[in-house]
Design a protein around this motif. Sequence first.
Motif, PDB file in Angstrom:
ATOM      1  N   THR A  47       0.829  -1.199   0.000  1.00  0.00           N
ATOM      2  CA  THR A  47       0.000   0.000   0.000  1.00  0.00           C
ATOM      3  C   THR A  47       0.868   1.255   0.000  1.00  0.00           C
ATOM      4  OG1 THR A  47      -1.774  -1.154   1.154  1.00  0.00           O
ATOM      5  CG2 THR A  47      -1.806   1.246   1.261  1.00  0.00           C
ATOM      6  N   VAL A  48       1.901   1.264   0.832  1.00  0.00           N
ATOM      7  CA  VAL A  48       2.818   2.408   0.908  1.00  0.00           C
ATOM      8  C   VAL A  48       3.490   2.628  -0.447  1.00  0.00           C
ATOM      9  CG1 VAL A  48       5.007   3.208   1.907  1.00  0.00           C
ATOM     10  CG2 VAL A  48       3.194   2.318   3.395  1.00  0.00           C
ATOM     11  N   MET A  49       3.937   1.553  -1.067  1.00  0.00           N
ATOM     12  CA  MET A  49       4.595   1.685  -2.367  1.00  0.00           C
ATOM     13  C   MET A  49       3.630   2.254  -3.413  1.00  0.00           C
ATOM     14  SD  MET A  49       6.956  -1.799  -2.313  1.00  0.00           S
ATOM     15  CE  MET A  49       6.676  -2.062  -4.019  1.00  0.00           C
ATOM     16  N   THR A  50       2.384   1.804  -3.386  1.00  0.00           N
ATOM     17  CA  THR A  50       1.373   2.308  -4.319  1.00  0.00           C
ATOM     18  C   THR A  50       1.100   3.780  -4.072  1.00  0.00           C
ATOM     19  OG1 THR A  50       0.356   0.116  -4.455  1.00  0.00           O
ATOM     20  CG2 THR A  50      -0.996   1.990  -5.142  1.00  0.00           C
ATOM     21  N   LEU A  51       0.966   4.163  -2.805  1.00  0.00           N
ATOM     22  CA  LEU A  51       0.711   5.564  -2.468  1.00  0.00           C
ATOM     23  C   LEU A  51       1.887   6.459  -2.867  1.00  0.00           C
ATOM     24  CD1 LEU A  51      -0.991   5.151   1.015  1.00  0.00           C
ATOM     25  CD2 LEU A  51      -2.082   5.966  -1.087  1.00  0.00           C
ATOM     26  N   LYS A  52       3.108   5.976  -2.655  1.00  0.00           N
ATOM     27  CA  LYS A  52       4.286   6.758  -3.039  1.00  0.00           C
ATOM     28  C   LYS A  52       4.348   6.943  -4.548  1.00  0.00           C
ATOM     29  CE  LYS A  52       7.346   5.959   0.886  1.00  0.00           C
ATOM     30  NZ  LYS A  52       8.632   5.398   1.336  1.00  0.00           N
ATOM     31  N   ALA A  53       3.989   5.908  -5.287  1.00  0.00           N
ATOM     32  CA  ALA A  53       3.960   6.022  -6.745  1.00  0.00           C
ATOM     33  C   ALA A  53       2.912   7.042  -7.174  1.00  0.00           C
ATOM     34  CB  ALA A  53       3.675   4.666  -7.383  1.00  0.00           C
ATOM     35  N   ARG A  54       1.779   7.019  -6.514  1.00  0.00           N
ATOM     36  CA  ARG A  54       0.721   7.988  -6.841  1.00  0.00           C
ATOM     37  C   ARG A  54       1.173   9.402  -6.497  1.00  0.00           C
ATOM     38  NH1 ARG A  54      -3.016   9.412 -10.326  1.00  0.00           N
ATOM     39  NH2 ARG A  54      -4.474  10.835  -9.351  1.00  0.00           N
ATOM     40  N   LEU A  55       1.812   9.578  -5.348  1.00  0.00           N
ATOM     41  CA  LEU A  55       2.304  10.895  -4.966  1.00  0.00           C
ATOM     42  C   LEU A  55       3.320  11.399  -5.983  1.00  0.00           C
ATOM     43  CD1 LEU A  55       2.476  13.280  -3.005  1.00  0.00           C
ATOM     44  CD2 LEU A  55       4.171  11.973  -1.712  1.00  0.00           C
ATOM     45  N   ASN A  56       4.210  10.529  -6.417  1.00  0.00           N
ATOM     46  CA  ASN A  56       5.196  10.898  -7.429  1.00  0.00           C
ATOM     47  C   ASN A  56       4.500  11.353  -8.712  1.00  0.00           C
ATOM     48  OD1 ASN A  56       7.805  11.200  -8.539  1.00  0.00           O
ATOM     49  ND2 ASN A  56       7.641   9.185  -9.482  1.00  0.00           N
ATOM     50  N   ILE A  58       1.430  12.541  -8.997  1.00  0.00           N
ATOM     51  CA  ILE A  58       0.760  13.827  -8.721  1.00  0.00           C
ATOM     52  C   ILE A  58       1.761  14.966  -8.793  1.00  0.00           C
ATOM     53  CG2 ILE A  58      -0.332  15.204  -6.889  1.00  0.00           C
ATOM     54  CD1 ILE A  58      -1.742  12.614  -5.987  1.00  0.00           C
ATOM     55  N   GLN A  59       2.932  14.768  -8.198  1.00  0.00           N
ATOM     56  CA  GLN A  59       3.940  15.829  -8.180  1.00  0.00           C
ATOM     57  C   GLN A  59       4.466  16.122  -9.580  1.00  0.00           C
ATOM     58  OE1 GLN A  59       6.576  14.193  -5.197  1.00  0.00           O
ATOM     59  NE2 GLN A  59       5.626  15.402  -3.583  1.00  0.00           N
ATOM     60  N   GLN A  60       4.520  15.119 -10.433  1.00  0.00           N
ATOM     61  CA  GLN A  60       4.967  15.344 -11.808  1.00  0.00           C
ATOM     62  C   GLN A  60       3.912  16.086 -12.613  1.00  0.00           C
ATOM     63  OE1 GLN A  60       6.073  11.571 -13.484  1.00  0.00           O
ATOM     64  NE2 GLN A  60       7.868  11.353 -12.169  1.00  0.00           N
ATOM     65  N   GLN A  61       2.650  15.758 -12.373  1.00  0.00           N
ATOM     66  CA  GLN A  61       1.560  16.348 -13.134  1.00  0.00           C
ATOM     67  C   GLN A  61       1.174  17.736 -12.621  1.00  0.00           C
ATOM     68  OE1 GLN A  61       0.242  14.924 -15.962  1.00  0.00           O
ATOM     69  NE2 GLN A  61       1.933  13.516 -15.626  1.00  0.00           N
ATOM     70  N   GLU A  62       1.322  17.928 -11.329  1.00  0.00           N
ATOM     71  CA  GLU A  62       0.903  19.179 -10.687  1.00  0.00           C
ATOM     72  C   GLU A  62       2.067  19.746  -9.883  1.00  0.00           C
ATOM     73  OE1 GLU A  62      -1.996  20.499 -11.269  1.00  0.00           O
ATOM     74  OE2 GLU A  62      -2.931  18.787 -12.260  1.00  0.00           O
ATOM     75  N   PRO A  63       2.882  20.592 -10.485  1.00  0.00           N
ATOM     76  CA  PRO A  63       4.087  21.114  -9.818  1.00  0.00           C
ATOM     77  C   PRO A  63       3.816  21.792  -8.470  1.00  0.00           C
ATOM     78  CG  PRO A  63       4.050  21.731 -12.126  1.00  0.00           C
ATOM     79  CD  PRO A  63       2.725  21.087 -11.835  1.00  0.00           C
ATOM     80  N   GLN A  64       2.619  22.327  -8.275  1.00  0.00           N
ATOM     81  CA  GLN A  64       2.332  23.009  -7.002  1.00  0.00           C
ATOM     82  C   GLN A  64       2.299  22.058  -5.826  1.00  0.00           C
ATOM     83  OE1 GLN A  64       0.095  22.625  -9.471  1.00  0.00           O
ATOM     84  NE2 GLN A  64      -1.978  22.367  -8.694  1.00  0.00           N
ATOM     85  N   TYR A  65       2.203  20.733  -6.084  1.00  0.00           N
ATOM     86  CA  TYR A  65       2.172  19.749  -5.010  1.00  0.00           C
ATOM     87  C   TYR A  65       3.546  19.228  -4.643  1.00  0.00           C
ATOM     88  CZ  TYR A  65      -2.855  19.711  -5.824  1.00  0.00           C
ATOM     89  OH  TYR A  65      -4.155  20.065  -5.974  1.00  0.00           O
ATOM     90  N   ARG A  66       4.573  19.675  -5.350  1.00  0.00           N
ATOM     91  CA  ARG A  66       5.929  19.230  -5.039  1.00  0.00           C
ATOM     92  C   ARG A  66       6.340  19.724  -3.666  1.00  0.00           C
ATOM     93  NH1 ARG A  66       8.047  20.677 -10.798  1.00  0.00           N
ATOM     94  NH2 ARG A  66       7.348  18.826 -11.875  1.00  0.00           N
TER      95      ARG A  66
END
Length: 68
Positions: A47-56, A58-66
């Motif tokens: 689950t953690v690995m999946t969430l980290k991949a999703r966060l990554n 999101i950060q690539q698609q939406e720079p304001q979330y970096r």
Amino acid sequence: MTVGTKMQQTIASAESVMANLKSFALDTVDPQAKQMYNQLAQTMENTVMTLKARLNYIQQQEPQYRQQ
């Protein structure tokens, strides 16, 4: 609170649950309980690995979330 911040908090919480489950597995002498805790810890790790991949993503698609 931004989506990025919420995701980071969720990941931290999931990592905490995973650590607790691993600790329970080490602390118990009951083989069935030990197996259950280890399986649950593995599920949380996935689950953690999946969430980290999703966060990554999101950060690539939406720079304001970096993370700053």
